[in-house]
Design a protein around this motif. Sequence first.
Motif, short mmCIF file in Angstrom:
data_model
loop_
_atom_site.label_atom_id
_atom_site.label_comp_id
_atom_site.label_asym_id
_atom_site.label_seq_id
_atom_site.Cartn_x
_atom_site.Cartn_y
_atom_site.Cartn_z
N TYR A 1 -56.13 -71.69 -35.05
CA TYR A 1 -57.58 -71.83 -35.10
C TYR A 1 -58.12 -72.07 -36.50
CZ TYR A 1 -57.25 -70.12 -30.33
OH TYR A 1 -56.93 -69.98 -29.01
N SER A 2 -57.26 -72.13 -37.50
CA SER A 2 -57.71 -72.33 -38.88
C SER A 2 -58.60 -73.56 -39.08
CB SER A 2 -56.53 -72.36 -39.84
OG SER A 2 -55.89 -71.11 -39.87
N PRO A 3 -58.25 -74.71 -38.50
CA PRO A 3 -59.15 -75.87 -38.68
C PRO A 3 -60.57 -75.62 -38.14
CG PRO A 3 -57.02 -76.59 -37.85
CD PRO A 3 -57.03 -75.08 -37.79
N TYR A 4 -60.66 -74.87 -37.05
CA TYR A 4 -61.98 -74.56 -36.49
C TYR A 4 -62.75 -73.65 -37.44
CZ TYR A 4 -59.88 -76.11 -32.04
OH TYR A 4 -59.25 -76.82 -31.05
N MET A 5 -62.05 -72.77 -38.11
CA MET A 5 -62.69 -71.87 -39.06
C MET A 5 -63.11 -72.62 -40.32
SD MET A 5 -62.74 -69.09 -37.44
CE MET A 5 -61.88 -68.10 -36.23
N GLU A 6 -62.21 -73.42 -40.84
CA GLU A 6 -62.49 -74.13 -42.09
C GLU A 6 -63.66 -75.09 -41.98
OE1 GLU A 6 -58.68 -75.82 -43.05
OE2 GLU A 6 -57.78 -73.82 -43.27
N ILE A 7 -63.83 -75.71 -40.83
CA ILE A 7 -64.92 -76.67 -40.64
C ILE A 7 -66.29 -75.99 -40.72
CG2 ILE A 7 -65.17 -76.61 -38.11
CD1 ILE A 7 -65.10 -79.71 -38.21
N LEU A 8 -66.31 -74.66 -40.60
CA LEU A 8 -67.56 -73.90 -40.63
C LEU A 8 -67.97 -73.46 -42.03
CD1 LEU A 8 -67.00 -71.64 -37.51
CD2 LEU A 8 -68.45 -73.67 -37.67
N LEU B 1 -72.40 -66.15 -38.28
CA LEU B 1 -71.97 -66.25 -36.88
C LEU B 1 -73.06 -66.80 -35.96
CD1 LEU B 1 -69.93 -65.83 -34.61
CD2 LEU B 1 -70.67 -63.45 -34.49
N MET B 2 -74.19 -66.15 -35.89
CA MET B 2 -75.21 -66.57 -34.92
C MET B 2 -75.80 -67.94 -35.28
SD MET B 2 -74.96 -64.30 -32.65
CE MET B 2 -76.33 -64.72 -31.58
N GLU B 3 -75.94 -68.20 -36.56
CA GLU B 3 -76.44 -69.52 -36.99
C GLU B 3 -75.44 -70.61 -36.63
OE1 GLU B 3 -78.32 -72.80 -38.37
OE2 GLU B 3 -79.20 -70.85 -37.88
N ALA B 4 -74.15 -70.33 -36.81
CA ALA B 4 -73.12 -71.32 -36.46
C ALA B 4 -73.14 -71.62 -34.97
CB ALA B 4 -71.75 -70.82 -36.90
N LEU B 5 -73.29 -70.58 -34.16
CA LEU B 5 -73.37 -70.79 -32.71
C LEU B 5 -74.58 -71.65 -32.34
CD1 LEU B 5 -72.36 -67.25 -31.40
CD2 LEU B 5 -71.16 -69.38 -30.90
N SER B 6 -75.71 -71.35 -32.94
CA SER B 6 -76.94 -72.08 -32.64
C SER B 6 -76.89 -73.51 -33.16
CB SER B 6 -78.13 -71.32 -33.24
OG SER B 6 -79.32 -72.01 -33.00
N SER B 7 -76.53 -73.68 -34.42
CA SER B 7 -76.58 -75.02 -35.02
C SER B 7 -75.53 -75.96 -34.44
CB SER B 7 -76.46 -74.93 -36.53
OG SER B 7 -75.21 -74.43 -36.92
N SER B 8 -74.36 -75.46 -34.11
CA SER B 8 -73.34 -76.36 -33.55
C SER B 8 -73.78 -76.89 -32.19
CB SER B 8 -71.98 -75.68 -33.47
OG SER B 8 -72.01 -74.52 -32.66
N ALA B 9 -74.50 -76.08 -31.43
CA ALA B 9 -75.01 -76.54 -30.14
C ALA B 9 -76.08 -77.61 -30.33
CB ALA B 9 -75.59 -75.36 -29.35
N THR B 10 -76.98 -77.39 -31.26
CA THR B 10 -78.03 -78.37 -31.55
C THR B 10 -77.43 -79.68 -32.04
OG1 THR B 10 -79.57 -76.59 -32.11
CG2 THR B 10 -80.09 -78.80 -32.94
N GLU B 11 -76.45 -79.59 -32.92
CA GLU B 11 -75.80 -80.79 -33.46
C GLU B 11 -75.09 -81.58 -32.36
OE1 GLU B 11 -73.30 -79.30 -36.58
OE2 GLU B 11 -75.02 -78.42 -37.61
N MET C 1 -72.90 -61.68 -40.15
CA MET C 1 -71.59 -61.71 -40.73
C MET C 1 -71.18 -63.15 -40.95
SD MET C 1 -68.20 -61.88 -38.69
CE MET C 1 -67.64 -61.84 -40.33
N LYS C 2 -70.53 -63.40 -42.05
CA LYS C 2 -70.13 -64.75 -42.43
C LYS C 2 -68.67 -65.03 -42.07
CE LYS C 2 -73.44 -65.36 -46.11
NZ LYS C 2 -73.98 -66.69 -46.06
N ARG C 3 -68.39 -66.29 -41.83
CA ARG C 3 -67.05 -66.72 -41.45
C ARG C 3 -66.02 -66.33 -42.52
NH1 ARG C 3 -62.70 -69.24 -43.15
NH2 ARG C 3 -64.00 -70.65 -44.30
#
Length: 172
Positions: A15-22, A27-37, A1-3
């Motif tokens: 929480y809008s700024p947190y959403m917009e930055i994505l 979902l799962m890619e965002a969780l994974s990539s933000s941790a790596t970054e 599912m996409k943001r």
Amino acid sequence: MKRTELKADEYHPYYSPYMEILGDAELMEALSSSATELEELIIDLPREKMSYSYAEGKWTVAEILLHLIDAERVFQYRALRFARKDMTDLPGFEQDDYVKYSNAEKRTKKDILEEFKAVRSSSLNLFGSFSEDTLLQKGTANQSYMSVRALGFVLSGHVRHHMKIIRERYLD
């Protein structure tokens, strides 16, 4: 599912700024990539930068990282409760008090990064276990309605938000 599939009633405008930055992240890619970054940003950071604060009363880099860990745990808990259809209104938490008692000055960068990776791994497992129907479940926390899937995106956007602050105010 996409943001971008989230509906406006699935999270508080705070929480809008947190959403917009994505952007249009999944979902799962965002969780994974933000941790790596985050790990890539912090791994080569000089040790003295961990205790650096750009202004009086502002958090240090170590405190920011521990704030991310604390918030991740709080939002995981909320997601679990909502996923299990627990309709109890959950309280908010005072992030400044959490940071004050985090003992950041006594922690090493390696230790903090290992803890963040463990907590994020737990988030990946938790959100990966949810069905599409479960991700749509909603509950109330801090007097605000929120869906399980929105909480997952908040986790990723929150990390990216603080990475942006670290780059702009701590690394120049």
